[in-house]
Design a protein around this motif. Sequence first.
Motif, PDB file in Angstrom:
ATOM      1  N   ASP A  81       0.811  -1.211   0.000  1.00 36.17           N
ATOM      2  CA  ASP A  81       0.000   0.000   0.000  1.00 36.17           C
ATOM      3  C   ASP A  81       0.849   1.268   0.000  1.00 36.17           C
ATOM      4  OD1 ASP A  81      -2.243  -1.563   0.011  1.00 36.17           O
ATOM      5  OD2 ASP A  81      -2.614  -1.382   2.162  1.00 36.17           O
ATOM      6  N   THR A  84       1.871   1.760  -3.574  1.00 38.21           N
ATOM      7  CA  THR A  84       0.712   2.043  -4.413  1.00 38.21           C
ATOM      8  C   THR A  84       0.225   3.476  -4.224  1.00 38.21           C
ATOM      9  OG1 THR A  84       0.037  -0.273  -4.342  1.00 38.21           O
ATOM     10  CG2 THR A  84      -1.642   1.339  -4.948  1.00 38.21           C
ATOM     11  N   ARG A  85       0.212   3.930  -2.976  1.00 37.14           N
ATOM     12  CA  ARG A  85      -0.259   5.286  -2.679  1.00 37.14           C
ATOM     13  C   ARG A  85       0.595   6.339  -3.387  1.00 37.14           C
ATOM     14  NH1 ARG A  85       2.024   8.264   1.313  1.00 37.14           N
ATOM     15  NH2 ARG A  85       1.041  10.295   1.694  1.00 37.14           N
ATOM     16  N   ARG A  87       2.716   5.904  -5.921  1.00 37.33           N
ATOM     17  CA  ARG A  87       2.690   5.716  -7.374  1.00 37.33           C
ATOM     18  C   ARG A  87       1.430   6.337  -7.968  1.00 37.33           C
ATOM     19  NH1 ARG A  87       5.537   1.987 -10.798  1.00 37.33           N
ATOM     20  NH2 ARG A  87       4.478   1.732 -12.798  1.00 37.33           N
ATOM     21  N   ARG A  88       0.310   6.179  -7.270  1.00 35.52           N
ATOM     22  CA  ARG A  88      -0.941   6.757  -7.761  1.00 35.52           C
ATOM     23  C   ARG A  88      -0.856   8.278  -7.835  1.00 35.52           C
ATOM     24  NH1 ARG A  88      -4.240   4.751  -4.105  1.00 35.52           N
ATOM     25  NH2 ARG A  88      -4.593   2.833  -5.293  1.00 35.52           N
ATOM     26  N   SER A  91       1.330   9.077 -11.005  1.00 34.99           N
ATOM     27  CA  SER A  91       1.093   8.352 -12.261  1.00 34.99           C
ATOM     28  C   SER A  91       0.425   9.215 -13.314  1.00 34.99           C
ATOM     29  CB  SER A  91       0.247   7.099 -11.991  1.00 34.99           C
ATOM     30  OG  SER A  91      -1.012   7.450 -11.435  1.00 34.99           O
ATOM     31  N   SER A  95       0.809   9.468 -17.658  1.00 36.98           N
ATOM     32  CA  SER A  95      -0.275   8.788 -18.353  1.00 36.98           C
ATOM     33  C   SER A  95      -0.051   8.842 -19.857  1.00 36.98           C
ATOM     34  CB  SER A  95      -1.617   9.437 -18.008  1.00 36.98           C
ATOM     35  OG  SER A  95      -1.677  10.752 -18.531  1.00 36.98           O
TER      36      SER A  95
END
Length: 387
Positions: A81, A84-85, A87-88, A91, A95
Motif C-alpha cells: 500500500d 501504491t499510494r 505511485r498513484r 502516475s 499517463s
Amino acid sequence: MKECTVDQLGPLPEFLRDGTGDVVPIRTPAGDSMWLVRDYALGRQVLTDKRFSRAQAATPHAPRFNDAQPVPDSMMSMDGDRHTRLRRIVSGAFSTGRIATMGSLVEELADRHLDVIARQGPGADLIEGLATPLPLAVLCSVLGVPEADGNRFRSWVEVLFDISASTPREKARRRIELAEYIYDLVDRKRHLPEDDLLTVLIGIHDRGDLTMNELLTLGLTLLMAGYETTVGQIGLSVLSLLSDPAAYEELAGRPERLAPAVEELLRLNPATPLSFPRVAVEPVELGSVTVRAGEAVMVALLDGNRDAAVFAEPRSLDFTGRDAVHLTFGHGMHRCLGASLARLQVRIVLERLLRRFPTLRLASVDEPVVWKDGLATRGLSRLLVDW
C-alpha cells in the motif's frame, strides 16, 4: 532477422557475460551473496511475487549489490500500500495522454540538437550532442526544473549513479545537495506555480495528502530514475542499429516498422541489465533452488530478454514484431513509471536520425564507441558517427 556484428555488452560483471543456469548464486560487487535469475518466466515471477520484498532489501543489514541503490524512503524501495499510494499520486504525470502531448516538445528538442550536429559535420558525438542533453531537458520540463539548472542536476546525478569513482560519503553529500535544491525549488514554485509535476505535488502536500519528506523524495526519485537510464537507452539503441548497416538501411526505407523496431532495440540492449534486489520474506521454491528467508534475489533483465525459450534467435533484431513482452522496464507493481516517456524519446530520436541522416554509420576511427564504466546503468560516453 539481423544479428548485430559488434560487441553490444560493454563492461559487465562476469556473471552477466558468461554464466549459465536459470537461478545461480553470485557474489555482488559489494561482496554479498545473492541469487541471480536468468530465466524469463522465473524473472517475471520474482518481479510480481509479494514474497520477494523491495522494502526488506533496503534495510541496513540486507545484502547489497552496490552503493547506487535507492534509499529506504524512495518509492522504489516500498512494498504494498505504501508504494501504491505514492505511485498513484505521480502516475497522472506519466499517463498515455500526458506523454502524447509531449511529443512536440521532444521533436523540437531533438531537431535543435540535430541541427547543431549537422553543422558540426561528420565525426559528431551523438552522446554529448543528443543522447545526454535531450532526456535532461525533457525531464526538467516534466518536473519543472529550470533549464538553466540542468547542468548542476546532471553533475549531481552522475555522481549518485557512479559505483566506482565516488565514495559513499561523496554520494551522501551530493544527495543532500540535491535534496536542498529540490526544497528551494519547491519553495519558489509555491509562490510562482507552473504547469509541471512539482507544482502538482505541492498542491497535494498543501491538502495534507503528502508529507514534505515524501514530496522531496519523490522529486529526487523521478529525477534520478528518469535521466541516466534514458541517456543510456538512447545511446544503446542507436548503437544496436548502427552495428548492422543493413538493418539501419532497412528501417530507413520502412518507417512503418519503427514502433516494433523500438521495442526490439529496447529488448536487445537494455540500459538497466539487472533489477533492484528483493529479499525473500519466507522460503520460496524458485526453479531448481530454494531461496531461504532473508536471502536476496536479482533478476537479470538482460538475460531474460535474450531467453531463447521465449524469443526466437534472441541475439538478432526482428523488426516485424515479437509476441512476448521484454523485461527492460521491469514487470509488476514496480514496472518503470516513465516507460512511455522513454519509449517516446527513443522513437523520436530514431525517427529524426533516419530521416535526416539515411546514411548514418559508425565513424571510421579507432574508437568510435566508448563505454561508460562504473555506472549502475549501462551506457556510452562516446558514439562518433559519420554520414
